[in-house]
Design a protein around this motif. Structure first.
Motif, PDB file in Angstrom:
ATOM      1  N   ARG A   6      42.020 115.329  52.399  1.00 38.71           N
ATOM      2  CA  ARG A   6      41.859 116.476  51.507  1.00 38.71           C
ATOM      3  C   ARG A   6      40.488 117.100  51.727  1.00 38.71           C
ATOM      4  O   ARG A   6      39.492 116.413  51.912  1.00 38.71           O
TER       5      ARG A   6
ATOM      6  N   GLN B 127      52.624 125.049  53.963  1.00 38.48           N
ATOM      7  CA  GLN B 127      53.153 125.687  52.758  1.00 38.48           C
ATOM      8  C   GLN B 127      54.507 126.297  53.071  1.00 38.48           C
ATOM      9  O   GLN B 127      54.689 126.949  54.109  1.00 38.48           O
TER      10      GLN B 127
ATOM     11  N   GLN C 232      46.863 122.129  55.396  1.00 37.43           N
ATOM     12  CA  GLN C 232      48.154 121.836  54.773  1.00 37.43           C
ATOM     13  C   GLN C 232      49.235 122.752  55.314  1.00 37.43           C
ATOM     14  O   GLN C 232      48.969 123.730  56.024  1.00 37.43           O
TER      15      GLN C 232
ATOM     16  N   GLN D 273      50.443 114.237  48.605  1.00 42.54           N
ATOM     17  CA  GLN D 273      51.575 114.224  49.526  1.00 42.54           C
ATOM     18  C   GLN D 273      52.343 112.904  49.464  1.00 42.54           C
ATOM     19  O   GLN D 273      53.541 112.873  49.719  1.00 42.54           O
TER      20      GLN D 273
ATOM     21  N   THR E  30      52.149 118.305  48.529  1.00 50.13           N
ATOM     22  CA  THR E  30      51.318 118.906  49.560  1.00 50.13           C
ATOM     23  C   THR E  30      51.454 118.097  50.845  1.00 50.13           C
ATOM     24  O   THR E  30      51.156 116.898  50.860  1.00 50.13           O
TER      25      THR E  30
ATOM     26  N   THR F  88      36.676 120.361  45.850  1.00 49.90           N
ATOM     27  CA  THR F  88      36.791 121.758  46.262  1.00 49.90           C
ATOM     28  C   THR F  88      35.519 122.546  45.976  1.00 49.90           C
ATOM     29  O   THR F  88      35.253 123.561  46.613  1.00 49.90           O
TER      30      THR F  88
ATOM     31  N   THR G  97      41.629 122.283  52.084  1.00 51.11           N
ATOM     32  CA  THR G  97      42.529 121.272  52.620  1.00 51.11           C
ATOM     33  C   THR G  97      43.433 121.854  53.699  1.00 51.11           C
ATOM     34  O   THR G  97      44.098 122.876  53.460  1.00 51.11           O
TER      35      THR G  97
ATOM     36  N   ARG H  20      50.129 117.432  54.534  1.00 54.80           N
ATOM     37  CA  ARG H  20      48.967 117.650  55.388  1.00 54.80           C
ATOM     38  C   ARG H  20      49.301 117.284  56.824  1.00 54.80           C
ATOM     39  O   ARG H  20      50.206 116.478  57.090  1.00 54.80           O
TER      40      ARG H  20
ATOM     41  N   LEU I 246      45.762 120.035  44.143  1.00 53.10           N
ATOM     42  CA  LEU I 246      46.997 119.959  44.888  1.00 53.10           C
ATOM     43  C   LEU I 246      47.780 118.698  44.537  1.00 53.10           C
ATOM     44  O   LEU I 246      47.213 117.645  44.259  1.00 53.10           O
TER      45      LEU I 246
ATOM     46  N   THR J 285      43.660 124.636  42.288  1.00 53.37           N
ATOM     47  CA  THR J 285      43.114 123.942  43.440  1.00 53.37           C
ATOM     48  C   THR J 285      43.412 122.456  43.410  1.00 53.37           C
ATOM     49  O   THR J 285      43.091 121.739  44.344  1.00 53.37           O
TER      50      THR J 285
END
Length: 670
Positions: free
Chosen positions: A596, A545, A543, A477, A558, A490, A541, A560, A474, A472
């Motif tokens: 986040r 992928q 995001q 970015q 990551t 989280t 979050t 976002r 991440l 978890t």
């Protein structure tokens, strides 16, 4: 001795796997007491063997080779160990994952001694522990290979480039063409032999300072040596000052870019793990039936070195390590057509590109958490005890997985032009803050009734939601703006109400009803009990992928979306639309503005109940029967929400907690 074995079910029967574990443990303790002095000396040894395999491990058939897929298999590894179907990762579709094989042996030898001594108002306690840890294994984090399909090869020309996340291609169509965007593998070529020394010692004093005041003080010191490899088969990356260029460094050598001298473990040990502990309990004379308690302590994350050693041992030249992207300029083969048959073996070293994908800061500090608490306890009439408490935890040097050589350039995510692809750089620069106020009320067992309930209001924020680098946590970015990673943890839950109860039915001899007869004995000693949990949800979050932009940079960051601040994040809360999807859009200028862990997930509504009957059969014999119901009201409990914008079920609930279950237990004691 212990043995466990289980099956691993895959998407298809051919993707099934198996795992087994054998353990042996031996311990001995010698105790000596003399007056107010006592001593306990212990020695122990434990051994474990864990083996994981898929349907093709050590077989004569490698399905990848049979299908014409070229995947480099380590020549010196055990023949057939890495046979299997490569992992397939899709944008907008579920992944297909094979069981990664591994063979691990572990043993620990330890010696500990504890001395207790009572003198006057002091209760002293001293302890020491020393351990030697061996971990032998042959495995890999991705030993059978992986392909990622994003739709980049079937998209409409001029779309899906740069930070445009609205790809027009189809990842499954790319798969049917045999045209992935990335390929990766990390497989150990030899068995590795990891070794570690661990020492710790402590002193503690429980001091009755006054009749109404007790002080507990202690000091603990721990030393966890970073793991070494018996044959020095570890590889770290020595960075320059900008963390752009890297050079491989072996145990006991000097880095060519930084000039730093590396030891055998490639990580400098943390010798600062000194943990003071203070606790106080005070009963004010002016306030009857009241006790004030407070405490402070420091804890360390001591398991991170093992994770590092596993990653450092699976790097070139001691492992087959590749992370390739289609269209790479340094490899002519990839520019001619990146397919399943030629997605590996580009010989990056010949083009001045390092194949290694992982590095750790040589001055990594183990994570710390400072814990403080204050609790006021008051005894009320009718056997009720009330507690009001405050808890605070401050985390420092938390684990953060960075990608410092991934940048946004001209609207596209690329590497910075150094001598590596996008890498993971493990560092200890994360922070966290947690505050909580709790109220607990409990009624001791009286007239067959016992009750307890606790309400907590808390809030936790951080820029790295783990102390040990869990999944978890991440990758940021934007590595140049780590301050923008601060957000809800989280595990942050704002409101939580928990409790339990025990009720003894008022039937039987000496009770209110049906005091005599056979029915009285039949209804005697029947207890009804239960527990409940009501809580708001944790956070996830928003995001992207496996987007084309992320894949082009190695999927090591990551991305976002942008936050539409005119739209509330909270939404209908139903199965198809848990939150307001209009609150997020594709980033306009590269890096997204959404925070986040800004999406609150479904909360918890749980209630369990149990009914038990105990029968005394004399001569220390007893029979007990119990019926337990979890989720007794069969409440539908959502357990997951998709927060990936480029997923076909973005915003939808993806899972539910277990339905009601009944369990019957009967126990006879003699």
């Amino acid at each position: 001795y212990s043995h466990t074995a289980s099956d691993i079910r895959g998407l298809l029967p051919s993707l099934d796997g198996k795992t087994s574990s054998d353990g042996r443990n031996l311990s001995a303790t010698y105790s000596l007491g003399y007056g107010r002095l006592s001593n306990n000396l212990s020695a122990s040894w434990n051994f474990s063997h864990a083996y994981t395999s898929n349907a093709f491990t050590y077989g004569t058939l490698d399905p990848a080779t049979a299908a014409g897929i070229t995947i480099p298999r380590p020549a010196s590894a055990q023949p057939g160990l890495y046979n299997g179907v490569p992992d397939l990762s899709f944008t907008n579709f579920a992944s297909v994952n094979e069981t990664n094989p591994s063979d691990r042996l572990g043993s620990t030898m330890s010696l500990s001694d504890v001395v207790s001594w009572r003198r006057g108002k002091h209760n002293f306690r001293f302890g020491f522990d020393g351990r030697r840890v061996h971990n032998d294994q042959i495995a890999g984090t991705n030993g059978i290979g992986q392909f990622t399909f994003t739709g980049v090869n079937t998209q409409r020309p001029g779309t899906g480039t740069g930070t445009d996340q609205s790809n027009t291609g189809n990842s499954f169509a790319d798969f049917l063409l045999g045209a992935p965007q990335t390929s990766a593998i990390q497989a150990g070529t030899n068995k590795i032999y990891l070794r570690q020394w661990v020492f710790d010692g402590y002193a503690q004093d429980d001091f009755r300072l006054l009749p109404n005041l007790t002080l507990n003080t202690g000091l603990r010191y721990e030393y966890f040596a970073p793991l070494t490899e018996k044959f020095n088969r570890l590889v770290n990356l020595d960075p320059d000052s900008s963390l752009v260029n890297y050079s491989p460094v072996l145990p006991g050598s000097r880095g060519t870019l930084s000039g730093a001298q590396y030891n055998r473990s490639l990580i400098n040990p943390d010798r600062t793990m000194l943990s003071p502990r203070v606790g106080v309990a005070w009963r004010p004379k002016q306030l009857k039936n009241t006790v004030v308690r407070a405490g402070y302590g420091i804890n360390f994350n001591t398991g991170q070195y093992s994770t590092f050693a596993n990653s450092l041992s699976y790097q070139s030249p001691f492992a087959t390590t590749e992370n390739n992207v289609s269209g790479a300029q340094f490899c002519p083969t990839f520019q001619m057509g990146f397919t399943l048959s030629n997605a590996f073996n580009c010989q990056k070293e010949q083009h001045g590109i390092l194949p290694n994908t992982f590095a750790v800061n040589r001055d990594y500090r183990l994570g710390t958490v400072q814990v403080m608490n204050v609790d006021i306890q008051r005894q009320l009439p009718m056997g009720v005890v009330l507690n009001v408490g405050y808890n605070n935890a401050l985390g420092g040097h938390l684990d953060m997985r960075r990608s410092p050589n991934t940048v946004l350039t001209n609207g596209a995510f690329t590497t910075t032009g150094g001598n590596t692809n996008s890498i993971i750089y493990e560092d200890s620069i994360g922070e966290s803050r947690f505050h909580a106020l709790s109220v607990n009320a409990r009624k001791r067992l009286q007239k067959g009734v016992s009750l307890q309930a606790t309400y907590q209001y808390g809030h936790s924020i951080d820029n790295a939601s783990s102390v040990n680098g869990s999944g978890t946590n991440l990758v940021p970015q934007n590595d140049q703006r780590l301050d923008l990673e601060f957000g809800n943890s989280t595990f942050d839950v704002r409101h939580r109400l928990t409790g339990n109860y025990v009720y003894e039915l008022p039937f039987g001899p000496g009770r209110s009803y049906i005091k005599t007869g056979k029915l009285s004995r039949a209804l005697d000693d029947i207890f009804l009990s239960g527990d409940f949990t009501f809580a708001t949800g944790s956070y996830a979050t928003p995001q992207y992928q496996n987007s084309t932009a992320q894949a082009a940079a190695g999927n090591n960051f990551t991305l976002r979306p942008d936050r539409v601040f005119s739209q509330a994040i909270a939404g209908p809360g139903n199965l198809r639309n848990w939150f307001n999807k209009n609150a997020f859009v594709a980033p306009a200028n590269g890096y997204g503005t959404a925070s986040r862990n800004s999406i609150r997930l479904p909360g918890t509504v749980g209630y369990d109940m149990s009914l038990s009957k105990s029968v005394d059969m004399g001569d220390l014999k007893n029979f007990e029967a119990r019926v337990t119901a979890s989720n007794v009201f069969n409440t539908v409990q959502y357990s997951g929400v998709n927060t990936v914008l480029n997923s076909s079920n973005f915003g939808q609930v993806t899972g539910a907690a277990a339905p009601r279950k009944l369990q019957l237990v009967a126990r006879y004691r003699f």
